[in-house]
Design a protein around this motif. Structure first.
Motif, PDB file in Angstrom:
ATOM      1  N   GLY A   1      44.665  35.647  26.112  1.00 47.50           N
ATOM      2  CA  GLY A   1      45.228  36.664  26.998  1.00 47.50           C
ATOM      3  C   GLY A   1      46.128  36.083  28.069  1.00 47.50           C
ATOM      4  N   LEU A   2      45.932  36.533  29.296  1.00 47.40           N
ATOM      5  CA  LEU A   2      46.732  36.064  30.430  1.00 47.40           C
ATOM      6  C   LEU A   2      46.099  34.862  31.138  1.00 47.40           C
ATOM      7  CD1 LEU A   2      47.707  39.522  31.970  1.00 47.40           C
ATOM      8  CD2 LEU A   2      49.255  37.914  30.844  1.00 47.40           C
ATOM      9  N   SER A   3      44.995  34.363  30.610  1.00 40.90           N
ATOM     10  CA  SER A   3      44.315  33.235  31.244  1.00 40.90           C
ATOM     11  C   SER A   3      45.264  32.063  31.450  1.00 40.90           C
ATOM     12  CB  SER A   3      43.139  32.766  30.384  1.00 40.90           C
ATOM     13  OG  SER A   3      42.165  33.761  30.296  1.00 40.90           O
ATOM     14  N   GLY A   4      45.232  31.508  32.631  1.00 44.25           N
ATOM     15  CA  GLY A   4      46.045  30.341  32.950  1.00 44.25           C
ATOM     16  C   GLY A   4      47.445  30.651  33.437  1.00 44.25           C
ATOM     17  N   ARG A   5      47.926  31.859  33.259  1.00 42.08           N
ATOM     18  CA  ARG A   5      49.257  32.211  33.761  1.00 42.08           C
ATOM     19  C   ARG A   5      49.220  32.327  35.275  1.00 42.08           C
ATOM     20  NH1 ARG A   5      52.609  36.646  30.301  1.00 42.08           N
ATOM     21  NH2 ARG A   5      52.304  35.752  28.253  1.00 42.08           N
ATOM     22  N   GLU A   6      50.367  32.109  35.874  1.00 43.09           N
ATOM     23  CA  GLU A   6      50.478  32.178  37.335  1.00 43.09           C
ATOM     24  C   GLU A   6      50.653  33.598  37.846  1.00 43.09           C
ATOM     25  OE1 GLU A   6      49.976  29.627  39.436  1.00 43.09           O
ATOM     26  OE2 GLU A   6      49.561  28.389  37.669  1.00 43.09           O
ATOM     27  N   CYS A   7      51.336  34.441  37.071  1.00 44.92           N
ATOM     28  CA  CYS A   7      51.590  35.807  37.537  1.00 44.92           C
ATOM     29  C   CYS A   7      52.048  36.683  36.373  1.00 44.92           C
ATOM     30  CB  CYS A   7      52.645  35.808  38.641  1.00 44.92           C
ATOM     31  SG  CYS A   7      54.282  35.271  38.083  1.00 44.92           S
ATOM     32  N   LEU A   8      52.181  37.962  36.674  1.00 47.79           N
ATOM     33  CA  LEU A   8      52.692  38.944  35.724  1.00 47.79           C
ATOM     34  C   LEU A   8      53.676  39.803  36.504  1.00 47.79           C
ATOM     35  CD1 LEU A   8      52.320  40.021  32.793  1.00 47.79           C
ATOM     36  CD2 LEU A   8      50.602  41.568  33.703  1.00 47.79           C
TER      37      LEU A   8
ATOM     38  N   PHE B   1      36.865  43.339  28.327  1.00 49.49           N
ATOM     39  CA  PHE B   1      37.719  42.266  28.842  1.00 49.49           C
ATOM     40  C   PHE B   1      37.059  41.647  30.061  1.00 49.49           C
ATOM     41  CE2 PHE B   1      40.534  44.280  26.049  1.00 49.49           C
ATOM     42  CZ  PHE B   1      41.633  43.468  25.839  1.00 49.49           C
ATOM     43  N   TRP B   2      37.271  40.350  30.236  1.00 49.42           N
ATOM     44  CA  TRP B   2      36.816  39.682  31.436  1.00 49.42           C
ATOM     45  C   TRP B   2      37.974  38.893  32.018  1.00 49.42           C
ATOM     46  CZ3 TRP B   2      32.761  35.606  29.376  1.00 49.42           C
ATOM     47  CH2 TRP B   2      33.378  34.731  28.509  1.00 49.42           C
ATOM     48  N   MET B   3      37.763  38.302  33.160  1.00 46.85           N
ATOM     49  CA  MET B   3      38.860  37.669  33.909  1.00 46.85           C
ATOM     50  C   MET B   3      38.748  36.142  33.914  1.00 46.85           C
ATOM     51  SD  MET B   3      40.731  40.222  34.846  1.00 46.85           S
ATOM     52  CE  MET B   3      41.714  39.676  36.226  1.00 46.85           C
ATOM     53  N   LYS B   4      38.266  35.569  32.817  1.00 47.50           N
ATOM     54  CA  LYS B   4      38.113  34.115  32.717  1.00 47.50           C
ATOM     55  C   LYS B   4      39.459  33.413  32.910  1.00 47.50           C
ATOM     56  CE  LYS B   4      36.431  30.456  29.750  1.00 47.50           C
ATOM     57  NZ  LYS B   4      36.004  30.056  28.425  1.00 47.50           N
ATOM     58  N   ASP B   5      39.480  32.426  33.784  1.00 41.70           N
ATOM     59  CA  ASP B   5      40.653  31.593  34.068  1.00 41.70           C
ATOM     60  C   ASP B   5      41.866  32.387  34.553  1.00 41.70           C
ATOM     61  OD1 ASP B   5      39.258  29.267  33.326  1.00 41.70           O
ATOM     62  OD2 ASP B   5      39.806  29.529  31.223  1.00 41.70           O
ATOM     63  N   MET B   6      41.625  33.566  35.106  1.00 39.84           N
ATOM     64  CA  MET B   6      42.722  34.375  35.656  1.00 39.84           C
ATOM     65  C   MET B   6      43.027  33.930  37.082  1.00 39.84           C
ATOM     66  SD  MET B   6      44.038  36.552  33.547  1.00 39.84           S
ATOM     67  CE  MET B   6      44.781  37.775  34.611  1.00 39.84           C
TER      68      MET B   6
END
Length: 181
Positions: A76-83, A101-106
Motif C-alpha cells: 500500500g502506501l507504507s513507507g511513502r512520505e506523502c499523498l 486496512f491498518w496503518m503499518k509503516d505509514m
C-alpha cells in the motif's frame, strides 16, 4: 564499372558487416536473456500489476495508483512520505469482501473509502492515523459492508469533497479483471 578486385573487396566488406551484426546481436540477446533474479522478477510482476488510472469522486479527478495483487495491496502506501491532494491509491480485490486496512509503516494520515464493483461507496473511514498501528492490538479499519475496491486519499478529502456513503467512484471497471489473490 567495377573491376574484379573491387567486387571482391565489396563482398568482403559486406560479409564482415553481416558477421559483425550477427556477433553483436548474439551478444545482446545473450545478455538480455540472462535469467532474472527473484527480486527483478518480483519487481517486473509488481509493475505489470500496478498502473495509474484516473478516478473521479464527486467531480474531482485523482491520479490513482492501482494495486491489484496481494503483495502490492499489503505494501500500500507504507513507507511513502506523502499523498498529494489529487493523488490516490486504488486497491482492487478479486471478490467482494470486508477488507480491513491498518496503518503499518505509514507516515501520514489518510481517508479510506470502500466501494462495490459498481463504484458505489459502501463505507468511509476518515482520518486514519499512523499512531493507530501502535495500539495494542494494532487498530484495523474494517467496513460494515462488503467492497470490491478501496481508495486511500489524503486526510481531509472526504470532508472537503463532502463524500458520503452512496456516492459514486468513477473509474475504468476493466481494472477489476486484473485483481489476483
Amino acid at each position: 564499372m567495377f573491376s574484379l578486385s573491387q567486387n571482391r573487396t565489396t563482398k568482403a566488406i559486406l560479409i564482415l558487416g553481416v558477421a559483425f551484426v550477427a556477433i553483436v546481436g548474439g551478444l545482446w540477446l545473450g545478455f538480455s536473456s540472462y535469467p532474472l533474479t527473484p527480486k527483478q522478477a518480483d519487481k517486473l510482476a509488481q509493475n505489470a500489476a500496478s498502473s495509474t488510472v484516473s478516478l473521479f469522486i464527486n467531480g474531482t479527478a485523482f491520479a490513482a495508483d492501482v494495486v491489484a495483487t496481494a503483495a502490492l495491496r499489503e505494501q500500500g502506501l507504507s513507507g511513502r512520505e506523502c499523498l498529494g491532494s489529487n493523488e490516490a491509491m486504488l486497491f482492487v480485490f478479486p471478490t467482494n469482501g470486508n477488507y480491513g486496512f491498518w496503518m503499518k509503516d505509514m507516515k501520514f494520515s489518510i481517508d479510506i473509502i470502500w466501494a462495490d464493483e459498481n463504484g458505489s461507496i459502501v463505507y468511509i473511514q476518515e482520518h486514519a492515523t499512523p499512531d493507530s498501528f501502535f495500539k495494542n492490538p494494532p487498530q484495523a479499519f474494517i467496513p460494515t459492508a462488503p467492497a470490491r475496491v478501496v481508495v486511500e486519499v489524503a486526510d481531509g478529502t472526504v470532508k472537503n469533497l463532502k463524500i458520503k456513503t452512496g456516492d459514486l467512484l468513477i473509474f475504468d471497471t476493466n481494472i477489476l479483471k486484473n485483481a489476483s489473490n
